[in-house]
Design a protein around this motif. Sequence first.
Motif, PDB file in Angstrom:
ATOM      1  N   CYS A 115     -39.073  22.780 -10.529  1.00 57.07           N
ATOM      2  CA  CYS A 115     -38.805  21.641  -9.662  1.00 57.07           C
ATOM      3  C   CYS A 115     -37.876  20.674 -10.395  1.00 57.07           C
ATOM      4  O   CYS A 115     -38.260  20.072 -11.389  1.00 57.07           O
ATOM      5  CB  CYS A 115     -40.102  20.944  -9.274  1.00 57.07           C
ATOM      6  N   PHE A 116     -36.671  20.552  -9.901  1.00 54.45           N
ATOM      7  CA  PHE A 116     -35.711  19.607 -10.468  1.00 54.45           C
ATOM      8  C   PHE A 116     -35.661  18.387  -9.551  1.00 54.45           C
ATOM      9  O   PHE A 116     -34.743  18.199  -8.762  1.00 54.45           O
ATOM     10  CB  PHE A 116     -34.328  20.243 -10.602  1.00 54.45           C
ATOM     11  N   ILE A 117     -36.669  17.536  -9.689  1.00 52.56           N
ATOM     12  CA  ILE A 117     -36.831  16.389  -8.806  1.00 52.56           C
ATOM     13  C   ILE A 117     -35.758  15.327  -9.055  1.00 52.56           C
ATOM     14  O   ILE A 117     -35.499  14.496  -8.187  1.00 52.56           O
ATOM     15  CB  ILE A 117     -38.257  15.802  -8.945  1.00 52.56           C
ATOM     16  N   TYR A 118     -35.104  15.364 -10.198  1.00 54.72           N
ATOM     17  CA  TYR A 118     -34.106  14.347 -10.504  1.00 54.72           C
ATOM     18  C   TYR A 118     -32.950  14.334  -9.507  1.00 54.72           C
ATOM     19  O   TYR A 118     -32.308  13.307  -9.309  1.00 54.72           O
ATOM     20  CB  TYR A 118     -33.585  14.491 -11.937  1.00 54.72           C
ATOM     21  N   VAL A 119     -32.680  15.459  -8.834  1.00 53.86           N
ATOM     22  CA  VAL A 119     -31.585  15.478  -7.864  1.00 53.86           C
ATOM     23  C   VAL A 119     -31.893  14.620  -6.649  1.00 53.86           C
ATOM     24  O   VAL A 119     -30.991  14.262  -5.887  1.00 53.86           O
ATOM     25  CB  VAL A 119     -31.195  16.905  -7.425  1.00 53.86           C
ATOM     26  N   ALA A 120     -33.162  14.254  -6.464  1.00 56.35           N
ATOM     27  CA  ALA A 120     -33.525  13.368  -5.352  1.00 56.35           C
ATOM     28  C   ALA A 120     -32.798  12.036  -5.477  1.00 56.35           C
ATOM     29  O   ALA A 120     -32.462  11.417  -4.462  1.00 56.35           O
ATOM     30  CB  ALA A 120     -35.031  13.148  -5.316  1.00 56.35           C
TER      31      ALA A 120
ATOM     32  N   MET B 270     -42.430  17.140 -14.252  1.00 55.64           N
ATOM     33  CA  MET B 270     -41.918  18.365 -13.642  1.00 55.64           C
ATOM     34  C   MET B 270     -41.529  19.428 -14.662  1.00 55.64           C
ATOM     35  O   MET B 270     -41.454  20.600 -14.319  1.00 55.64           O
ATOM     36  CB  MET B 270     -40.714  18.066 -12.742  1.00 55.64           C
ATOM     37  N   ASP B 271     -41.311  19.021 -15.890  1.00 57.41           N
ATOM     38  CA  ASP B 271     -40.975  19.988 -16.931  1.00 57.41           C
ATOM     39  C   ASP B 271     -42.115  20.984 -17.147  1.00 57.41           C
ATOM     40  O   ASP B 271     -41.884  22.154 -17.442  1.00 57.41           O
ATOM     41  CB  ASP B 271     -40.653  19.258 -18.231  1.00 57.41           C
ATOM     42  N   SER B 272     -43.344  20.522 -16.956  1.00 55.72           N
ATOM     43  CA  SER B 272     -44.489  21.400 -17.196  1.00 55.72           C
ATOM     44  C   SER B 272     -45.022  22.051 -15.919  1.00 55.72           C
ATOM     45  O   SER B 272     -45.920  22.879 -15.994  1.00 55.72           O
ATOM     46  CB  SER B 272     -45.604  20.610 -17.876  1.00 55.72           C
ATOM     47  N   LEU B 273     -44.484  21.692 -14.760  1.00 59.58           N
ATOM     48  CA  LEU B 273     -44.889  22.314 -13.503  1.00 59.58           C
ATOM     49  C   LEU B 273     -43.939  23.462 -13.175  1.00 59.58           C
ATOM     50  O   LEU B 273     -42.790  23.249 -12.841  1.00 59.58           O
ATOM     51  CB  LEU B 273     -44.856  21.306 -12.357  1.00 59.58           C
TER      52      LEU B 273
ATOM     53  N   ALA C 172     -37.735  10.063 -15.379  1.00 59.23           N
ATOM     54  CA  ALA C 172     -39.047  10.092 -16.038  1.00 59.23           C
ATOM     55  C   ALA C 172     -39.953  11.141 -15.406  1.00 59.23           C
ATOM     56  O   ALA C 172     -40.647  11.879 -16.115  1.00 59.23           O
ATOM     57  CB  ALA C 172     -39.699   8.711 -15.971  1.00 59.23           C
ATOM     58  N   LEU C 173     -39.956  11.222 -14.078  1.00 61.34           N
ATOM     59  CA  LEU C 173     -40.748  12.255 -13.413  1.00 61.34           C
ATOM     60  C   LEU C 173     -40.312  13.654 -13.841  1.00 61.34           C
ATOM     61  O   LEU C 173     -41.149  14.527 -14.078  1.00 61.34           O
ATOM     62  CB  LEU C 173     -40.617  12.137 -11.895  1.00 61.34           C
ATOM     63  N   GLN C 174     -39.001  13.847 -13.938  1.00 61.94           N
ATOM     64  CA  GLN C 174     -38.481  15.157 -14.332  1.00 61.94           C
ATOM     65  C   GLN C 174     -38.909  15.527 -15.739  1.00 61.94           C
ATOM     66  O   GLN C 174     -39.405  16.623 -15.989  1.00 61.94           O
ATOM     67  CB  GLN C 174     -36.957  15.173 -14.218  1.00 61.94           C
TER      68      GLN C 174
END
Length: 177
Positions: free
Chosen positions: A35-40, A24-27, A18-20
């Motif tokens: 920023c591909f935060i989903y890999v976290a 993060m899609d628009s950042l 959801a964050l991604q």
Amino acid sequence: MNSSFGLKHIAQFFLFVALQVLLMDSLVLFSTGFCFIYVAFLLFLPLVISRVWLLALAFILGFTVDMFYDTMGIHAAASVLLAFLRPHILNLLTPRDGYEASDTVNIHTMGGRWFLAYTFTLVLLHHTAVFFLETITFQTAWYTIVKILLSTFFTGIVMVILQLLFFSHKRERIDYR
């Protein structure tokens, strides 16, 4: 594995996706840093996890992101590559005393230097796969390398911030009965 362990990671899966997709899609940093935060989700899984489960979770995670981004398997391939390389990187970074079965990826318990080496190495490999699969050409290699480095820096910094803000200072004890 107990149910709270599974529920925690299911919640993390949905939170990172959801964050991604929503945030993060628009950042974008300087029109090249993503920023591909989903890999976290994959990076913060327990150190002791079955490789089959890790690869399956990586594929599901990448495929889910691909569905939202319409990227035809690029994120799934890069996530599976990350999951495949994760145990090898963990072996390279093994502390002198080794890992305990209850150890998790946590900047507070594993140390800042260990966490930075682990995170930035795997994020760099993931982003390299994503951006070179996206372009499929070496004509724009320098631009792609700049995108990889800036995106790795951006994603790594966001992961460090997440660790410092939301992850416990105490060592987690997981009951594997």
